[in-house]
Each structure stands twice: as structure tokens, then as C-alpha cells.
Design a protein around this motif. Sequence first.
Motif, PDB file in Angstrom:
ATOM      1  N   LEU A   1      -7.503  -1.797   5.923  1.00  0.00           N
ATOM      2  CA  LEU A   1      -6.486  -1.433   4.941  1.00  0.00           C
ATOM      3  C   LEU A   1      -7.065  -1.389   3.531  1.00  0.00           C
ATOM      4  O   LEU A   1      -6.780  -0.474   2.749  1.00  0.00           O
ATOM      5  CB  LEU A   1      -5.329  -2.436   4.990  1.00  0.00           C
ATOM      6  N   LEU A   2      -7.885  -2.382   3.203  1.00  0.00           N
ATOM      7  CA  LEU A   2      -8.444  -2.450   1.855  1.00  0.00           C
ATOM      8  C   LEU A   2      -9.471  -1.347   1.617  1.00  0.00           C
ATOM      9  O   LEU A   2      -9.596  -0.840   0.492  1.00  0.00           O
ATOM     10  CB  LEU A   2      -9.076  -3.830   1.630  1.00  0.00           C
ATOM     11  N   LEU A   3     -10.222  -0.977   2.645  1.00  0.00           N
ATOM     12  CA  LEU A   3     -11.163   0.131   2.497  1.00  0.00           C
ATOM     13  C   LEU A   3     -10.428   1.434   2.227  1.00  0.00           C
ATOM     14  O   LEU A   3     -10.805   2.215   1.338  1.00  0.00           O
ATOM     15  CB  LEU A   3     -12.019   0.265   3.754  1.00  0.00           C
TER      16      LEU A   3
ATOM     17  N   SER B   1       0.830  -1.210   0.000  1.00  0.00           N
ATOM     18  CA  SER B   1       0.000   0.000   0.000  1.00  0.00           C
ATOM     19  C   SER B   1       0.863   1.258   0.000  1.00  0.00           C
ATOM     20  O   SER B   1       0.557   2.234  -0.697  1.00  0.00           O
ATOM     21  CB  SER B   1      -0.934  -0.011   1.218  1.00  0.00           C
ATOM     22  N   ILE B   2       1.947   1.231   0.770  1.00  0.00           N
ATOM     23  CA  ILE B   2       2.845   2.395   0.799  1.00  0.00           C
ATOM     24  C   ILE B   2       3.452   2.632  -0.577  1.00  0.00           C
ATOM     25  O   ILE B   2       3.497   3.768  -1.075  1.00  0.00           O
ATOM     26  CB  ILE B   2       3.951   2.180   1.853  1.00  0.00           C
ATOM     27  N   ARG B   3       3.901   1.573  -1.212  1.00  0.00           N
ATOM     28  CA  ARG B   3       4.529   1.715  -2.528  1.00  0.00           C
ATOM     29  C   ARG B   3       3.538   2.256  -3.559  1.00  0.00           C
ATOM     30  O   ARG B   3       3.863   3.163  -4.341  1.00  0.00           O
ATOM     31  CB  ARG B   3       5.075   0.362  -2.988  1.00  0.00           C
ATOM     32  N   ILE B   4       2.330   1.687  -3.564  1.00  0.00           N
ATOM     33  CA  ILE B   4       1.326   2.116  -4.549  1.00  0.00           C
ATOM     34  C   ILE B   4       0.981   3.582  -4.370  1.00  0.00           C
ATOM     35  O   ILE B   4       0.959   4.364  -5.337  1.00  0.00           O
ATOM     36  CB  ILE B   4       0.068   1.237  -4.438  1.00  0.00           C
TER      37      ILE B   4
ATOM     38  N   VAL C   1      -6.865  -9.946  -0.548  1.00  0.00           N
ATOM     39  CA  VAL C   1      -6.262  -8.626  -0.763  1.00  0.00           C
ATOM     40  C   VAL C   1      -6.099  -8.358  -2.252  1.00  0.00           C
ATOM     41  O   VAL C   1      -6.416  -7.259  -2.741  1.00  0.00           O
ATOM     42  CB  VAL C   1      -4.901  -8.550  -0.039  1.00  0.00           C
ATOM     43  N   HIS C   2      -5.612  -9.335  -2.991  1.00  0.00           N
ATOM     44  CA  HIS C   2      -5.414  -9.167  -4.431  1.00  0.00           C
ATOM     45  C   HIS C   2      -6.736  -8.857  -5.133  1.00  0.00           C
ATOM     46  O   HIS C   2      -6.826  -7.904  -5.920  1.00  0.00           O
ATOM     47  CB  HIS C   2      -4.780 -10.424  -5.018  1.00  0.00           C
TER      48      HIS C   2
END
Length: 734
Positions: A544-546, A94-97, A598-599
Motif C-alpha cells: 500500500l505504501l509503495l 489512501s482512497i481519500r487522499i 504508515v505515517h
Amino acid sequence: MDVADLLTSAGINISVCVVAFSLYSVLRKQPSNACVYFTRRYISETIRHDDPFSLHRFVPSAGWIMQAWRATDEEILEAGGIDAVVFMRIVVLSIRIFIIAAVICVFLVLPVNYYGKDMEHRNFRFESIDVFTIGNVEEGSKWLWAHCLALYIITCAVCVLLYLEYKSITKMRLAYITGSHPNPSHFTVLVRGIPWSQDHSYSKSVESFFSTYYPDTYVDHQMIYRPSTVHKLKKDAKKMYRILRPVETEYVRGDKPCYLCGGTAHTFKLLQNGEDSIRSQTSIDELHPTQIEKECPAAFVFFKNRYAAVVAAQVLQSSNPMLWVTQLAPEPHDVYWSNLGIPYKQVWVRKIVVLLIALAFVFVFLFPVTLVQGLTQPQVLIHWFPQIKEVLKLKFLNRLVTGYLPSVILILFLYTVPPIMMLLSRIEGNVSRSDRKKSACIKILYFTIWNVFFVNVLSGSFINQMSIFSQIKELPMMLAKQVPTQATFFTTYVLSSGWASLAFELLQLFALICNILRRFILRSKKEPTNIALTFPHHTEIPRLLLFGLLGFTLSILAPIILPFLLVYFFLAFLVYRNQILHVYVTKYESAGQFWPIVHNATIFSLVLTQVIAVAVLAMKKSPMASGCTIPLIIISLLFNEYCRKRFSQVFKRNPAQVLIEMDRRDEQWGKEEGIYNRLRSEYCQLAYISRDLTISKDFSVAEPNRQSRTDHNSPQGADENSLKQGTHHIKLQK
């Protein structure tokens, strides 16, 4: 809402975080709070403090932040297992994206939005948030191509990063399977739907069936017994334990044998010797007559090798699919014993009932969401409560009520969701704790995406009109109109639900309050029991996904949310690493089973963003840019299908090639006899009662999975050195 209102909300949450982090750094130094903030060490060893009255105990410090930052991948693996490493990789992904999205959108899209119309801008503090959204761009403007370009870059970056993560986590899962000691679950099949016979017991039926159709590979079986029988024995054993606990003897002999698992008269030997004392090797044929009446139509069946167990688990055993239903057994510590006694014919009925209850709960939750949306609009709030009209004239209170309060109220309502979904997942009839948590994770994810995103976005349009199904074709256009207008609410939601929730996660308020009551109010001198907590994947992964969904959908529409979202993910990286290292105890492994969720959720968020972008660009009279965005949807769906074919099957079943190689290796090393001797005792139903009877500070009971890395007799038996070698190539990029 203007920038000053947003800064007010940010200031409140920053203050909450600073106070909470400072308070945590002080509380964790107090010896009385060791059971709250150092649970993993507390249950494994005695924590001693040489200088309990030192002044540094009451001075806030950032030492825990540096420890969490410097922790290696191997330390996370040793502390939390594969699931903890996978979770932290989700945070890092998530940080990278969103670093890529923030750089592109803040420096390219945000200026285009701000200067999209020829207008005179006010002082920055008093600018409306709407001027930072795509709604501020003129229709037909050529600058709308900047949004299309940004979406192409984000899509390519997400696909590349997702592919690399999927490939890496798949290798990690295979390394865990091949690099561990023989796992009893690989040799064991759970059989349900055993037909009733008047001539003999369920046990005889199982033995007769598998001896006939699997004569070369069938070894033995272990019946499942009614939960009430086990619970009664557990209650009696607890009473005996309280009586005999002070006695410093090797064991206490019972006067009568424990017939439930074929045990001998040494039933209460577990007081000092733990689980091994109640695992006997007597035959299933020696059952007491009353025990036969307490059998359930379910059993664990053991095979000579892994390949035979996989074959038996995946083929149809009978012409009637409701009889002799087989599946690979969960790991011994992962078994959810109370659900094994549920008749298989009830499972599908339970799933339907749970689905209906969950849908009803979703619609009931529309009322608090509608209330929250009303609070964000001052005119609606005055209509509901005319007496507060004068109060709202004060700027600070207006900002507090309309900007900060709605998201806080929504968060309080959402706290009721996880326990309800976990209860529904238990009612479903899941036979393992990891499946129950995975099922709850999916339910919470669907629930939060619908109620936090869709209902909040569409509450002013067709939710009130109750025409959601008749207007389904107009959904993209409705989202295109409403999502930019909700940028303020979602930004404050990230601040309150994200930043503040991490602060409370760090403080462990419930455990802290219970500890204070026990020590200083009740004055109890007994050591706390049942304090070992497992990591709440079912609540943290949906959160996290939300936030990922909000970041994707608003990245090109309202990029102002991205800096706040990045701060959340960086804080999550530090807080969750600290909690995994010191607080949460791993009792079982799912070997990364949460990653496919997650994917799929990330691909859904990406495709939803692309659909909304197509509709928004079409509304902005830019048909070329809108048309050029459509291929991104096709590319994303094809990429998801490729990943499903290439990787997802490894998470559903174990490869036969790998299992056969492991069987041959065990045969060469002469491990078969040791494996066969362990199988029956590992799945002894009564054995796991000892986990509640022994003192919580016995680390081998409270945290069996960590013990199993060096204990060859552990049910999960994962060798630490082999695991580290298998996952050495996977490191978190800080």
C-alpha cells in the motif's frame, strides 16, 4: 509506449480480475472449500450445507462484494481486532487522499501537460504516454504554476487527513488499553542478561534481585528454559496425543510429573481440557535438579500493579547496561518463545549481521531489476536476443513483451522478498511475534521503495555508472529527469502488481491447491490442521505504501496513473474486508503499532514528491514556481515533527496516568487477587504447546484473541462491550 499499449496491459489485468473474482464466487460456495474461504468459521463451528447440489453453487455472484461493503466497523473489530481496523483505515485514508489528487490533477494538471506544446496530436489511441507528462510542457511556460498549485492542495489535504487519522487511531489505542480486562503484559516485565552465579541458579538470582530492590511491588517470576527442552517435551506430547486422541475420557494421567513448569502428574490432561490443565500454581522453588541446568538468563517478572511494572521496565537496573535489561513483556500469545533463550549480548551482533545480509540482498537484487528495465526498451531487448527481432514486429506481441511482461517478471522476483525478510527478522532476536512482523514490514518497505522505485528510475543513469555516492547532490535533478520517463512502467506495475495481486489474494491459491491435493489426490478424510492464518501486515502494508509513493511522485508529473491507482484502492477495500471477516484469524494484538510506520512513510513520499517538483520546475526554467514549492518541504517536516511529539510516544509506551487510574479501579473492585493468580500461569512456557496439540477446530486455541473478548481468564482478556464502547466513535467512511 502509447495509449494502446497501456490499454492492452489494462485489458489483460481486467480480464484476470474478472475471471478470478468470478471463480472465487463459485469456489467459496463449494462445501469442500470451507476451510479455505471461511477459515474463521471453520475452526469455530461445523459448517453445514443443506443443499450441496444446488445450481446456484456454480453460478458466479457478487454477494460477497455487498457483504464486504456493508460490514460495519464493529464487525471488523470483532473479527480482526484493532490491527484490522487500523489497516482498513490505512486503505480508506489512501482512497481519500488520491480522490482529491485525482480530481485536481486529472482536471487541472493533465490538460496542461497534454496541451503543453504547440503540436499536432494524433489519434488518442496512438498517442505516446509522454504527452501526458510534465515533459510535454514548454520550458518557462506560465502553466507550470498549475503544478505548483496542485501540489499545495495535495500537501494541505494530506497533512489534514494524516492529523485526523493519527488523532483517531491514538484514541482507539488508548480505548483498547483502558477498555479491556486486566492484561497480564501490563503487570509483567521481561528481564534478560541475568548474571551467572556459581552459588545459585538464575531463578534464585532473579528472586534475590527484585526482592531486594522492589520489595513492595515484586510478586513472583517465571524462568525461561532452553528451547530444545521444550521442543523435546512437545514432540513426546504429540506422540502421546496421537495415541490417546480417540479415547473419550476426561483426561489421561501421566506416570511422571512435568518438571519443566513445576507441573503435577496431570501433564496430559490438556488432551480434553486444553490449556488450563497444564497451568499449575506450584512454587518455583520446587524445581527438579535437572531443570536448573536448563534455565536461560531470562525471566518474566510479575509486579503488583501496572505502574510498578512500567517503572521497572524503563529504568536502568544496573551500572552495567548489558546486565538486568528490562522491557515490558509482550502479551502471552504474542511471545516468540524460541528467541527468549538468545543471550542478550548476542542481540546487537545479530542486528549488525542481519543489516549486512539485508544490504547484500539489496545489491544482489539489482540484477533482476536491470533485466526488467532492459525488457521495457525494445532496442536493448533486440541487442540481448537478436533472434526475437522479427517477433517484436508484431504489434500485439511487442506491447505484451515491452509493456506487460517486465512488471510481471519483477513481481515474481519480489515474491522471494517477504520470506527472506521474515527469516532475517527472526534471526535478529525479536522476543514477540508482532515485533518480528513489524521489523519485517520495515525491511520490506525499504527494500521495495529502493528496488522498485529508485533503482528502476535511476538504472539508466548512475546505477550503471556505479557513482551513486559521488553524485548524491545531483540526485534530485536525476529523479526529475527520469521519473516522468518511467510513468509507463509504474502504471503497468500498478495494474499487474496491484489489481492482479488482489485477485490472487482473494483466491488463496496456495491454500486452495493444498486443499485440492488433500481431498481429491491423496483422498485424505482427516480434518485439516494448522489452517489458521494471521493477516500478513508485513507484506500488505509495504505494498500500500509503495503504491502511495508512486501516486504522490507521479501525481503532478504523470497524472495518468491516478485513475488506475484509485481502482486498486477501491478493490483493496473490498478484498481485504472480505478476507478479514472470513479468512484471517487474529492471535494477538499490537494495538495499532503499524500506524507510525504508515505515517512516516507517507510523509517521506510527500517530501520526496516536493523535492522532485522543485527540481522539475527548476529544469523547466520556472524559478518562481520552483521557489514557491520549497516552503512545502519545510511545512511537511514541521508537521511530521509535531505529530511525533504529540502522538508517537503513545505508541512506544503506555501513559502512567492511564495505568494508575486502571490500578485504582482494580483496587476498588477487588480484582488484585484474581490478577495475581493468573500471572504465572499465563506465561507458562509449556502452556502454549497445547495450541499445537489440540484439534484445530477448537476455536479457543486457534483463535484465542477472539475468545478473550468474553473469557475473563484469557491472557489478552479484551472485553468486547468495553472495546466497542471505546471505539464506537471511530467508523469507516465508505
